[in-house]
Design an enzyme around this catalytic site. Sequence first.
Site, short mmCIF file in Angstrom:
data_model
loop_
_atom_site.label_atom_id
_atom_site.label_comp_id
_atom_site.label_asym_id
_atom_site.label_seq_id
_atom_site.Cartn_x
_atom_site.Cartn_y
_atom_site.Cartn_z
N CYS A 27 0.89 -1.03 0.08
CA CYS A 27 -0.15 0.24 0.02
C CYS A 27 0.82 1.24 -0.08
O CYS A 27 1.66 1.72 1.08
CB CYS A 27 -0.91 0.01 1.31
SG CYS A 27 -1.86 1.34 1.27
N LYS A 82 -9.16 -10.47 5.11
CA LYS A 82 -9.13 -9.31 6.33
C LYS A 82 -9.29 -9.97 7.63
O LYS A 82 -10.82 -10.50 7.85
CB LYS A 82 -9.81 -8.18 5.68
CG LYS A 82 -9.66 -7.53 4.67
CD LYS A 82 -10.53 -6.36 4.08
CE LYS A 82 -10.14 -6.09 2.95
NZ LYS A 82 -11.22 -5.31 2.32
N SER A 87 -5.31 8.21 4.78
CA SER A 87 -3.72 8.85 5.15
C SER A 87 -3.79 10.37 5.28
O SER A 87 -2.85 10.62 5.91
CB SER A 87 -2.91 8.31 3.84
OG SER A 87 -3.41 8.93 2.71
#
Length: 230
Positions: free
Chosen positions: A13, A40, A66
Amino acid sequence: MTHSITLVSHALCPYVQRIAIVLAEKGVPHERITVDLAAKPDWFLALSPLGRTPVLKVGDTALFESAAILEYLEDATPDPLHPPEPLERARHRAWIGFGSECLNDIAGFYSAPDSATLEAKAAALRARFKIMEGQLGTGPWFSGASFSLVDAVFAPVFRYFETFDRIGDFGILHGLDRVTAWRSSLAARPSVRAAVADDYGDLLAVFLQRRGGALSRMMVPADTATRYSA
């Protein structure tokens, strides 16, 4: 900072890399946990409303997205990476948004289904970096001598090119001397180098091959992916 910090990440990522770079630049003690987004775990889904990384767990509070995490770290920790002047800070935030758009174009590039689309996506990326060429000065960083959040955002953008350059010559950065110098400076920065694991290049090569598009057809088989190691 009195709360414990945990960065929940994914190996590839680029948005996680932003946070890892900033935590390193600011010297913030933290733990890092990597999750498999293809499987997940329940504890991760309880933390991340969108099921995406990064997540920054601050004590009992989980932050996602983010841009919000970067702003929190600026507000809550010493050694700011934003410029002090409000107008210049706003300008930097705008270029952070531009960096996210570059990542979207990169995703379009490596997902292109055919060579014509691949060429068009490469041209779109080149157009973006030509804009950046006009924004850069003598370096080594976006705003000169001071490393900033804009640098932390663009470092993961350029990291893709370590693998792209091994696949073919797409001409995206040709003749863009300031961008190329900026890329080199970022690649050598300790916080940038440490933001990914040693097997990042191999993992990215396998990921790109599995896209099944024009770029993947230019690559060697997955069992020789070490050719693309960063």
